[in-house]
Design a protein around this motif. Sequence first.
Motif, PDB file in Angstrom:
ATOM      1  N   LEU A   1      32.178  21.673   8.206  1.00 26.32           N
ATOM      2  CA  LEU A   1      30.976  21.242   7.487  1.00 26.32           C
ATOM      3  C   LEU A   1      30.085  22.423   7.089  1.00 26.32           C
ATOM      4  CD1 LEU A   1      29.921  17.966   9.326  1.00 26.32           C
ATOM      5  CD2 LEU A   1      30.727  18.218   6.964  1.00 26.32           C
ATOM      6  N   GLN A   2      30.315  23.607   7.683  1.00 26.50           N
ATOM      7  CA  GLN A   2      29.520  24.788   7.333  1.00 26.50           C
ATOM      8  C   GLN A   2      29.567  25.045   5.831  1.00 26.50           C
ATOM      9  OE1 GLN A   2      27.514  26.780   9.409  1.00 26.50           O
ATOM     10  NE2 GLN A   2      26.857  27.560   7.442  1.00 26.50           N
ATOM     11  N   GLY A   3      30.769  25.000   5.249  1.00 23.19           N
ATOM     12  CA  GLY A   3      30.917  25.231   3.811  1.00 23.19           C
ATOM     13  C   GLY A   3      30.262  24.142   2.976  1.00 23.19           C
ATOM     14  N   VAL A   4      30.360  22.904   3.429  1.00 22.88           N
ATOM     15  CA  VAL A   4      29.727  21.789   2.710  1.00 22.88           C
ATOM     16  C   VAL A   4      28.207  21.984   2.721  1.00 22.88           C
ATOM     17  CG1 VAL A   4      29.365  19.280   2.664  1.00 22.88           C
ATOM     18  CG2 VAL A   4      31.612  20.199   3.293  1.00 22.88           C
ATOM     19  N   LEU A   5      27.655  22.280   3.899  1.00 20.97           N
ATOM     20  CA  LEU A   5      26.211  22.479   4.021  1.00 20.97           C
ATOM     21  C   LEU A   5      25.732  23.698   3.238  1.00 20.97           C
ATOM     22  CD1 LEU A   5      25.921  21.579   7.793  1.00 20.97           C
ATOM     23  CD2 LEU A   5      24.814  20.347   5.915  1.00 20.97           C
ATOM     24  N   ALA A   6      26.608  24.679   3.061  1.00 23.42           N
ATOM     25  CA  ALA A   6      26.260  25.891   2.304  1.00 23.42           C
ATOM     26  C   ALA A   6      26.403  25.693   0.794  1.00 23.42           C
ATOM     27  CB  ALA A   6      27.131  27.055   2.764  1.00 23.42           C
ATOM     28  N   GLY A   7      26.828  24.498   0.362  1.00 18.09           N
ATOM     29  CA  GLY A   7      26.960  24.221  -1.071  1.00 18.09           C
ATOM     30  C   GLY A   7      28.224  24.768  -1.690  1.00 18.09           C
ATOM     31  N   GLU A   8      29.253  24.985  -0.880  1.00 18.37           N
ATOM     32  CA  GLU A   8      30.498  25.578  -1.376  1.00 18.37           C
ATOM     33  C   GLU A   8      31.516  24.538  -1.846  1.00 18.37           C
ATOM     34  OE1 GLU A   8      31.694  27.921   1.979  1.00 18.37           O
ATOM     35  OE2 GLU A   8      29.951  29.250   1.809  1.00 18.37           O
ATOM     36  N   THR A   9      31.141  23.248  -1.867  1.00 13.01           N
ATOM     37  CA  THR A   9      32.055  22.194  -2.305  1.00 13.01           C
ATOM     38  C   THR A   9      31.358  21.343  -3.366  1.00 13.01           C
ATOM     39  OG1 THR A   9      31.323  20.509  -0.719  1.00 13.01           O
ATOM     40  CG2 THR A   9      32.988  22.084   0.056  1.00 13.01           C
TER      41      THR A   9
ATOM     42  N   LYS B   1      27.345  17.037  -2.615  1.00 15.72           N
ATOM     43  CA  LYS B   1      25.930  17.408  -2.593  1.00 15.72           C
ATOM     44  C   LYS B   1      25.345  17.060  -1.228  1.00 15.72           C
ATOM     45  CE  LYS B   1      24.981  16.985  -7.474  1.00 15.72           C
ATOM     46  NZ  LYS B   1      25.518  16.004  -8.386  1.00 15.72           N
ATOM     47  N   VAL B   2      24.428  17.895  -0.767  1.00 12.29           N
ATOM     48  CA  VAL B   2      23.791  17.698   0.532  1.00 12.29           C
ATOM     49  C   VAL B   2      22.284  17.610   0.336  1.00 12.29           C
ATOM     50  CG1 VAL B   2      23.396  18.688   2.821  1.00 12.29           C
ATOM     51  CG2 VAL B   2      25.620  18.979   1.706  1.00 12.29           C
ATOM     52  N   LYS B   3      21.690  16.602   0.974  1.00 14.07           N
ATOM     53  CA  LYS B   3      20.234  16.457   0.935  1.00 14.07           C
ATOM     54  C   LYS B   3      19.745  16.256   2.365  1.00 14.07           C
ATOM     55  CE  LYS B   3      16.489  13.575  -0.810  1.00 14.07           C
ATOM     56  NZ  LYS B   3      16.168  12.286  -1.441  1.00 14.07           N
ATOM     57  N   MET B   4      18.763  17.046   2.750  1.00 14.04           N
ATOM     58  CA  MET B   4      18.166  16.904   4.078  1.00 14.04           C
ATOM     59  C   MET B   4      16.776  16.318   3.918  1.00 14.04           C
ATOM     60  SD  MET B   4      19.299  20.311   6.081  1.00 14.04           S
ATOM     61  CE  MET B   4      20.976  20.921   6.054  1.00 14.04           C
ATOM     62  N   SER B   5      16.472  15.324   4.766  1.00 10.34           N
ATOM     63  CA  SER B   5      15.162  14.677   4.674  1.00 10.34           C
ATOM     64  C   SER B   5      14.770  14.116   6.029  1.00 10.34           C
ATOM     65  CB  SER B   5      15.199  13.551   3.638  1.00 10.34           C
ATOM     66  OG  SER B   5      16.099  12.535   4.052  1.00 10.34           O
ATOM     67  N   SER B   6      13.507  13.799   6.129  1.00 10.70           N
ATOM     68  CA  SER B   6      12.997  13.138   7.334  1.00 10.70           C
ATOM     69  C   SER B   6      12.164  11.940   6.895  1.00 10.70           C
ATOM     70  CB  SER B   6      12.167  14.110   8.172  1.00 10.70           C
ATOM     71  OG  SER B   6      12.992  15.136   8.673  1.00 10.70           O
ATOM     72  N   PRO B   7      12.836  10.885   6.381  1.00  7.51           N
ATOM     73  CA  PRO B   7      12.088   9.710   5.931  1.00  7.51           C
ATOM     74  C   PRO B   7      11.353   9.087   7.108  1.00  7.51           C
ATOM     75  CG  PRO B   7      14.440   9.243   5.981  1.00  7.51           C
ATOM     76  CD  PRO B   7      14.268  10.695   6.305  1.00  7.51           C
ATOM     77  N   LYS B   8      10.170   8.536   6.823  1.00  6.26           N
ATOM     78  CA  LYS B   8       9.366   8.009   7.917  1.00  6.26           C
ATOM     79  C   LYS B   8       8.624   6.770   7.450  1.00  6.26           C
ATOM     80  CE  LYS B   8       6.300  10.060  11.441  1.00  6.26           C
ATOM     81  NZ  LYS B   8       6.033   8.898  12.138  1.00  6.26           N
ATOM     82  N   GLY B   9       8.786   5.694   8.199  1.00  7.25           N
ATOM     83  CA  GLY B   9       8.033   4.478   7.944  1.00  7.25           C
ATOM     84  C   GLY B   9       6.594   4.660   8.407  1.00  7.25           C
ATOM     85  N   ASP B  10       5.708   3.787   7.927  1.00  9.17           N
ATOM     86  CA  ASP B  10       4.280   3.904   8.224  1.00  9.17           C
ATOM     87  C   ASP B  10       3.981   3.926   9.724  1.00  9.17           C
ATOM     88  OD1 ASP B  10       3.877   3.952   5.528  1.00  9.17           O
ATOM     89  OD2 ASP B  10       3.150   1.886   5.376  1.00  9.17           O
ATOM     90  N   ASN B  11       4.758   3.202  10.535  1.00 11.26           N
ATOM     91  CA  ASN B  11       4.453   3.086  11.963  1.00 11.26           C
ATOM     92  C   ASN B  11       5.481   3.748  12.878  1.00 11.26           C
ATOM     93  OD1 ASN B  11       2.115   1.451  11.503  1.00 11.26           O
ATOM     94  ND2 ASN B  11       3.504  -0.201  10.958  1.00 11.26           N
TER      95      ASN B  11
ATOM     96  N   ALA C   1      22.238  13.841   4.242  1.00 12.12           N
ATOM     97  CA  ALA C   1      23.016  12.981   3.342  1.00 12.12           C
ATOM     98  C   ALA C   1      24.073  13.809   2.637  1.00 12.12           C
ATOM     99  CB  ALA C   1      22.095  12.327   2.318  1.00 12.12           C
ATOM    100  N   PHE C   2      25.307  13.300   2.654  1.00 14.39           N
ATOM    101  CA  PHE C   2      26.429  13.925   1.948  1.00 14.39           C
ATOM    102  C   PHE C   2      26.803  12.996   0.808  1.00 14.39           C
ATOM    103  CE2 PHE C   2      26.678  15.232   6.397  1.00 14.39           C
ATOM    104  CZ  PHE C   2      26.794  16.609   6.294  1.00 14.39           C
ATOM    105  N   LYS C   3      26.654  13.467  -0.453  1.00 13.35           N
ATOM    106  CA  LYS C   3      26.862  12.608  -1.618  1.00 13.35           C
ATOM    107  C   LYS C   3      28.023  13.101  -2.472  1.00 13.35           C
ATOM    108  CE  LYS C   3      22.001  11.379  -1.903  1.00 13.35           C
ATOM    109  NZ  LYS C   3      20.861  11.124  -2.765  1.00 13.35           N
ATOM    110  N   HIS C   4      28.837  12.117  -2.909  1.00 12.27           N
ATOM    111  CA  HIS C   4      29.955  12.431  -3.793  1.00 12.27           C
ATOM    112  C   HIS C   4      30.357  11.163  -4.553  1.00 12.27           C
ATOM    113  CE1 HIS C   4      34.188  13.395  -4.889  1.00 12.27           C
ATOM    114  NE2 HIS C   4      33.624  14.552  -5.144  1.00 12.27           N
ATOM    115  N   ASP C   5      30.424  11.249  -5.883  1.00 13.05           N
ATOM    116  CA  ASP C   5      30.880  10.132  -6.724  1.00 13.05           C
ATOM    117  C   ASP C   5      30.182   8.804  -6.416  1.00 13.05           C
ATOM    118  OD1 ASP C   5      32.612  11.734  -8.128  1.00 13.05           O
ATOM    119  OD2 ASP C   5      34.399  11.110  -7.026  1.00 13.05           O
ATOM    120  N   ASN C   6      28.858   8.778  -6.473  1.00  8.74           N
ATOM    121  CA  ASN C   6      28.074   7.561  -6.234  1.00  8.74           C
ATOM    122  C   ASN C   6      28.256   6.972  -4.835  1.00  8.74           C
ATOM    123  OD1 ASN C   6      26.795   7.472  -8.806  1.00  8.74           O
ATOM    124  ND2 ASN C   6      28.710   6.700  -9.672  1.00  8.74           N
ATOM    125  N   LEU C   7      28.765   7.778  -3.919  1.00 11.56           N
ATOM    126  CA  LEU C   7      28.884   7.371  -2.518  1.00 11.56           C
ATOM    127  C   LEU C   7      28.069   8.332  -1.682  1.00 11.56           C
ATOM    128  CD1 LEU C   7      32.742   6.824  -2.259  1.00 11.56           C
ATOM    129  CD2 LEU C   7      31.003   5.039  -2.311  1.00 11.56           C
TER     130      LEU C   7
END
Length: 185
Positions: A132-140, A143-153, A162-168
């Motif tokens: 996964l090192q190469g995936v996280l480094a953008g070598e494939t 697409k990789v997205k890092m986030s910390s979504p948070k609900g109000d409470n 998130a690892f994204k490829h072909d609408n998945l």
Amino acid sequence: MNYQTLQQSWPQFSNDISKLVVRLGLDKLSLECDHCALRANSTESAQQLAQAFAENGQVISNNMINGRPILIIKLDQPLMLGEQAISCVELPFPSSKVYPVEGWEHIELVLPVNVSSCDDLASELVARVPSLQGVLAGETDIKVKMSSPKGDNERLANPTIAFKHDNLCVKVHPHTIEAIIASEQ
């Protein structure tokens, strides 16, 4: 898009998403899939789906996240992803973004580690799946997205990769959706 269409499209989605999990090497970790999520482009579709899912389960969370309602429905009959039963569905109401494909969009896997940042979560993932090192480094082409979504409470940090490829999309985070909901109480 309606409930029946979603049910009919599940086998193809679960097959495609399973292939992405294998490609990422996450299948070797035997991670729990705590929920799956779908995308709707209209409020009307989201409302119809919410009603249909509520007839086949129970809404256990209706929270505002990033300015829009997101429902979590615990299903009476879990969806099957291979041998794994998925008991919860995430139904976000649409934002201003229009999705190229409505319907099933992602699954979320739980890597039970004590981390509070995406960088720490990434380190834990790479320690377990070095490829996964190469995936996280953008070598494939994944697409990789890092986030910390948070609900109000929410009181529990749940950094997400998130690892994204072909609408998945396959997301990995340290806590189950039900633990996050419990933290809100």
